[in-house]
Design a protein around this motif. Structure first.
Motif, short mmCIF file in Angstrom:
data_model
loop_
_atom_site.label_atom_id
_atom_site.label_comp_id
_atom_site.label_asym_id
_atom_site.label_seq_id
_atom_site.Cartn_x
_atom_site.Cartn_y
_atom_site.Cartn_z
N GLY A 288 -6.30 1.75 3.32
CA GLY A 288 -5.23 0.78 3.07
C GLY A 288 -5.69 -0.65 3.34
N GLY A 289 -5.38 -1.56 2.40
CA GLY A 289 -5.77 -2.95 2.56
C GLY A 289 -7.22 -3.21 2.20
N ARG A 290 -7.96 -2.19 1.76
CA ARG A 290 -9.38 -2.39 1.51
C ARG A 290 -9.80 -2.09 0.08
NH1 ARG A 290 -12.49 -0.24 6.69
NH2 ARG A 290 -14.06 -1.40 5.56
N THR A 291 -9.02 -1.27 -0.63
CA THR A 291 -9.47 -0.97 -1.99
C THR A 291 -8.28 -0.91 -2.94
OG1 THR A 291 -10.95 0.41 -3.32
CG2 THR A 291 -9.47 1.58 -1.81
N PHE A 292 -8.54 -0.58 -4.17
CA PHE A 292 -7.58 -0.73 -5.25
C PHE A 292 -7.60 0.47 -6.18
CE2 PHE A 292 -9.39 -4.72 -3.93
CZ PHE A 292 -8.29 -5.52 -3.69
N ALA A 293 -6.55 0.62 -6.96
CA ALA A 293 -6.57 1.51 -8.11
C ALA A 293 -6.11 0.69 -9.31
CB ALA A 293 -5.66 2.71 -7.88
N LEU B 54 -5.51 -5.38 -10.48
CA LEU B 54 -5.95 -4.58 -9.32
C LEU B 54 -4.74 -4.28 -8.45
CD1 LEU B 54 -9.18 -6.44 -8.11
CD2 LEU B 54 -9.05 -4.11 -9.01
N LEU B 55 -4.49 -3.01 -8.20
CA LEU B 55 -3.32 -2.59 -7.43
C LEU B 55 -3.79 -2.12 -6.06
CD1 LEU B 55 -1.77 -0.57 -10.39
CD2 LEU B 55 -1.05 -2.85 -9.61
N PRO B 56 -3.40 -2.82 -4.98
CA PRO B 56 -3.96 -2.48 -3.67
C PRO B 56 -3.38 -1.20 -3.06
CG PRO B 56 -2.58 -4.47 -3.53
CD PRO B 56 -2.59 -4.05 -4.97
N VAL B 57 -4.28 -0.41 -2.47
CA VAL B 57 -3.87 0.68 -1.58
C VAL B 57 -3.36 0.02 -0.30
CG1 VAL B 57 -4.68 2.69 -0.25
CG2 VAL B 57 -5.57 2.27 -2.56
N ILE B 58 -2.21 0.48 0.20
CA ILE B 58 -1.62 -0.17 1.38
C ILE B 58 -1.33 0.85 2.48
CG2 ILE B 58 -0.61 -2.12 0.14
CD1 ILE B 58 2.10 -0.46 0.39
N GLY B 59 -1.24 0.36 3.70
CA GLY B 59 -0.83 1.17 4.85
C GLY B 59 -1.85 2.25 5.19
N ARG B 60 -1.44 3.17 6.02
CA ARG B 60 -2.30 4.29 6.40
C ARG B 60 -2.29 5.35 5.31
NH1 ARG B 60 -5.54 2.56 9.78
NH2 ARG B 60 -5.02 2.45 11.97
N VAL B 61 -3.47 5.84 4.96
CA VAL B 61 -3.54 6.97 4.03
C VAL B 61 -3.11 8.23 4.77
CG1 VAL B 61 -5.15 8.39 2.69
CG2 VAL B 61 -5.32 5.89 2.61
N LEU C 91 0.44 2.85 -3.01
CA LEU C 91 -0.17 1.83 -3.84
C LEU C 91 0.89 0.77 -4.12
CD1 LEU C 91 -2.96 1.64 -5.32
CD2 LEU C 91 -1.79 2.51 -7.36
N ASP C 92 0.53 -0.51 -3.91
CA ASP C 92 1.45 -1.60 -4.20
C ASP C 92 1.34 -1.93 -5.70
OD1 ASP C 92 2.85 -3.95 -4.53
OD2 ASP C 92 2.12 -4.85 -2.67
N ILE C 93 2.38 -1.56 -6.44
CA ILE C 93 2.34 -1.76 -7.90
C ILE C 93 3.28 -2.89 -8.33
CG2 ILE C 93 1.58 0.59 -8.43
CD1 ILE C 93 4.55 1.21 -9.21
N THR C 94 3.61 -3.77 -7.38
CA THR C 94 4.51 -4.89 -7.70
C THR C 94 3.98 -5.70 -8.89
OG1 THR C 94 4.91 -4.98 -5.31
CG2 THR C 94 5.78 -6.80 -6.63
#
Ligand SMILES: *Cc1c(COP(=O)(O)O)cnc(C)c1O
Length: 371
Positions: free
Chosen positions: A287-292, A301-308, A315-318
């Motif tokens: 979380g906070g380090r990579t994207f999908a 780029l859609l960031p992975v967020i929080g604890r996996v 995924l933050d898709i805003t």
């Protein structure tokens, strides 16, 4: 790609044609005087040795390297008898006869492994092929000068087919240890009566012909990893990993997503829950380090967020606005839009770790080589 009829949370596509292409590229790179083997340990770096080894065999590979005795015994029937299976870690005492019976060639790394292999030859009255590893300065496996001297008589009793060593810093071409390891290898191999020498794995191949010797042993580059970090990859990508959306949430400013409330929305947000977690090889700290990426919107780029979590991630898709997304929608996590080495760098990992951690829960789709 049709995900409709798969119940899996993630879809792994493995391009066997690209593995074939990478093998041929490496063969072109080293030229006709050097044979190209293949490291297929750890289930061919997570990609499935039962599918990968026959493709490499057909491309011309006759030297296969695995780490453990069990891997070697499992691999042996997957390739024809004119291919050699090498077991890198060498046998633990007691496994020698099993290896010999299975027709596997162990890499002997220590005086003890040499003594036990030599004893087997004496006991059975027939010399079995083996490899001797020299420690050229990595201090992990192999014989130094003293061990070579001590092993002297035993070496004479062996059928040594190859002398090898391994480079610790080949992915850093300027590192002085490359040259010093090569020199140590050249000096120490004189004590080993073997017809063939081998030093380079994937990155070592790209250090140039001085490092090629008779046989190279690539793994990572065959599987689409970049053997020349920092420069564009000379290899074809092999792996695509798509993760599917289970559901989505619209959250207000201040809402905290996931375990330990590690992500707090700083604006109204749209969050997608994707069906892969740390049990699938996505690190808990991603979380906070990579994207999908949604393939239809390749620039976002859609960031992975929080604890996996174990089985899912957020995924933050805003940034997709109000684009409608059906449950089951696939996001690319590794692939042409998200190269393996870039994802690994984001996560402070190496691509090797990502590949070997790929889950068996993913649906696996193999693209056959075009004949
Ligand atoms: C794993 C391994 C290889 C292959 O290394 P790559 O960097 O994946 O090409 C080659 N030789 C030895 C001894 C290894 O352990």
């Amino acid at each position: 790609m049709n995900l409709t009829h798969s119940g899996a949370g993630g879809w792994l596509t493995i391009d066997l044609g690209a593995i074939d292409g990478n093998y041929r590229r490496l063969r072109g790179k080293v030229g006709d005087r050097t044979r190209v083997g293949a490291a297929v340990k750890a289930d061919a770096y997570g990609l499935g040795v039962a599918r990968v080894a026959p493709v490499l065999y057909e491309a011309g590979c006759r030297h296969f390297f695995v780490a453990t005795v069990d891997e070697a015994i499992a691999l042996r029937p997957l390739v024809a008898a004119d291919a050699q299976v090498f077991q890198l870690n060498g046998p633990f005492q007691g496994c020698e006869a099993d290896l010999k019976a299975a027709g596997i060639t162990p890499v002997l790394n220590s005086p003890e492994q040499i003594a036990h292999w030599a004893a087997l030859s004496r006991r059975t009255g027939s010399r079995s092929p083996c490899v001797i590893q020299i420690d050229s300065g990595m201090y992990r496996f192999g014989l130094d000068d003293r061990a070579l001297t001590d092993a002297g008589d035993d070496l004479e009793a062996l059928d040594i087919q190859l002398v090898m060593s391994h480079l610790a810093c080949a992915d850093e071409p300027q590192h002085g240890q490359n040259r010093s390891q090569r020199e140590t290898f050249l000096a120490r191999r004189k004590a080993v009566p073997a017809p063939l020498s081998s030093l380079a794995a994937s990155s070592g191949i790209f250090l140039g012909p001085d490092y090629h010797f008779d046989l190279v042993r690539p793994g990572y580059a065959l599987y689409g990893g970049n053997p020349t970090p920092g420069a564009p990859s000379p290899m074809l990508p092999v792996v695509t990993l798509q993760l599917r959306m289970i559901q989505e949430r619209s959250i207000e400013t201040g809402a905290a997503v996931g375990y330990s409330a590690r992500f707090v929305a700083s604006r109204p947000s749209r969050i997608a829950t994707l069906a892969a977690g740390y049990a699938d090889g996505v690190p808990r700290a991603a979380g906070g380090r990579t994207f999908a990426i949604l393939p239809e919107k390749p620039d976002i780029l859609l960031p992975v967020i929080g604890r996996v979590s174990m089985d899912c991630l957020a995924l933050d898709i805003t940034a997709l606005g109000d684009l409608p997304l059906a449950p089951g929608t696939a996001f690319e996590f590794i692939g042409p839009l998200r190269p393996l080495d870039a994802v690994a760098r984001d996560l402070d990992m190496i691509g090797y770790e990502l590949l070997t951690g790929l889950s068996h829960r993913y649906h696996r789709d193999y693209i056959e080589k075009v004949k």
